[in-house]
Every structure is written in C-alpha cells, then in structure tokens.
Design a protein around this motif. Structure first.
Motif, PDB file in Angstrom:
ATOM      1  N   GLN A  58       0.885  -1.187   0.002  1.00 35.81           N
ATOM      2  CA  GLN A  58      -0.021   0.075   0.215  1.00 35.81           C
ATOM      3  C   GLN A  58       1.013   1.211  -0.339  1.00 35.81           C
ATOM      4  O   GLN A  58       1.098   2.330  -0.581  1.00 35.81           O
ATOM      5  CB  GLN A  58      -1.154   0.033   1.204  1.00 35.81           C
ATOM      6  CG  GLN A  58      -2.214  -1.372   1.094  1.00 35.81           C
ATOM      7  CD  GLN A  58      -2.668  -1.500   1.938  1.00 35.81           C
ATOM      8  OE1 GLN A  58      -2.568  -0.635   3.244  1.00 35.81           O
ATOM      9  NE2 GLN A  58      -3.693  -2.455   2.333  1.00 35.81           N
ATOM     10  N   GLN A  62       1.396   4.113  -3.368  1.00 36.90           N
ATOM     11  CA  GLN A  62       0.358   5.405  -2.423  1.00 36.90           C
ATOM     12  C   GLN A  62       2.303   6.051  -3.000  1.00 36.90           C
ATOM     13  O   GLN A  62       1.386   7.642  -3.678  1.00 36.90           O
ATOM     14  CB  GLN A  62       0.518   5.611  -1.491  1.00 36.90           C
ATOM     15  CG  GLN A  62       0.034   7.008  -1.248  1.00 36.90           C
ATOM     16  CD  GLN A  62      -0.617   7.395   0.815  1.00 36.90           C
ATOM     17  OE1 GLN A  62      -1.029   6.176   1.593  1.00 36.90           O
ATOM     18  NE2 GLN A  62      -0.622   8.312   0.748  1.00 36.90           N
ATOM     19  N   PRO A 127      -2.184   6.743   5.373  1.00 40.03           N
ATOM     20  CA  PRO A 127      -2.260   7.091   4.042  1.00 40.03           C
ATOM     21  C   PRO A 127      -1.947   8.795   4.177  1.00 40.03           C
ATOM     22  O   PRO A 127      -0.928  10.039   3.302  1.00 40.03           O
ATOM     23  CB  PRO A 127      -3.578   7.069   3.239  1.00 40.03           C
ATOM     24  CG  PRO A 127      -4.170   5.429   4.156  1.00 40.03           C
ATOM     25  CD  PRO A 127      -3.266   5.577   5.370  1.00 40.03           C
ATOM     26  N   THR A 131       0.780  11.215   2.489  1.00 37.44           N
ATOM     27  CA  THR A 131       0.470  12.077   1.555  1.00 37.44           C
ATOM     28  C   THR A 131       1.042  13.971   2.324  1.00 37.44           C
ATOM     29  O   THR A 131       1.446  14.149   1.423  1.00 37.44           O
ATOM     30  CB  THR A 131      -0.730  12.200   1.391  1.00 37.44           C
ATOM     31  OG1 THR A 131      -1.242  11.657   1.234  1.00 37.44           O
ATOM     32  CG2 THR A 131      -1.344  14.080   0.743  1.00 37.44           C
TER      33      THR A 131
END
Length: 150
Positions: A58, A62, A127, A131
C-alpha cells in the motif's frame, strides 16, 4: 531510533577493540539504549503480526502515485519507489541546511542526502500521513531553486 549490532570473529573484534579504550568505540548505535530497544521490540511485534507485506504494498502504490509527477520537473533526475522506500534524485545536490529547515517548518522529518530526497516511512503510517510527506517533497521540488546547493 538508531540501533544496530555487529558480529565479528574474535580475531577481528580483538583488532578493533585493541585501541586505547579497550572496546569498540562506535557511539550510541551499539550502546543498547533502552528506548531504542523498546522501539525495536515493538517493531518486531508488528512484523510478527504478518501484515507488513500488505502495508508495504500500500505504501509503495501510494508513493508511486504521489511522487511520479515529480519526474517531469526540470530539477529531477529520477524518481524511484521500491517497497516502502521512495527516492527523488535531484540533478544537483540540495542545500541540506535550507531544505531541512523547510521540511521541519512543514512539520515533517525528511533527511535528504546529497542529491537524494528519500522517504522510508514506517509500515504503520496512515495514508494521510504519507501524503503529508510526499506533499512536502513535492513543494520542495517545485521551489527547488531555493534549496539547490550553491
């Protein structure tokens, strides 16, 4: 947290340790810092849960999505992502003091090296936290003329 171990044959260890102090003088990475040891134990517990492969996949996906656009910057040599490691290689060295201050002002800890701005987030990163890191890198690349080494 910095923590490491070294294994050597007796003949090697004797040569390394025969200095004035009579031991391997390599600083805190070999000192068994209690906090570092607790962090290491917690990391091993997370790995034992056996979710790490999915977490790494994951993170990789990303970072590929969020860092890939940087490859089109005139200042970027290459963008690479492998597992939970993302690297933006600049065409020139970064001014470490300036870019480090920028990242701290953004509320993130990213430690560039030479021409490399790299991310090695923990496997348990959320996440939105990742970011935040990739956006800080993107902003630094967009304003790269401020951070380029003289």
């Amino acid at each position: 947290m910095t923590l490491s171990a070294a294994i050597a044959r007796r003949s090697v260890a004797d040569v390394v340790s025969n200095g004035e102090a009579g031991c391997l003088m390599h600083g805190p990475t070999f000192m068994g810092n209690p906090l570092a040891c607790a962090v290491a134990c917690a990391s091993l517990d997370l790995l034992a849960e056996d979710h790490w492969q999915n977490q790494v996949s994951q993170i990789e996906a990303q970072m590929k999505r969020e860092l890939a656009p940087l490859a089109s910057s005139e200042f970027v040599q290459q963008v690479r992502v492998l597992g939970a490691i993302g690297v933006v290689e600049m065409k020139q060295d970064v001014d470490l003091a300036k870019i480090q201050r920028f990242f701290v002002d953004c509320g993130v800890w990213i430690r560039p090296f030479g021409r490399l701005i790299y991310l090695m987030p923990p496997y348990i990163i959320h996440p939105e936290q990742l970011t935040r890191l990739t956006q800080a890198v993107s902003t630094a690349v967009a304003d790269y003329s401020l951070y380029r080494s003289a």
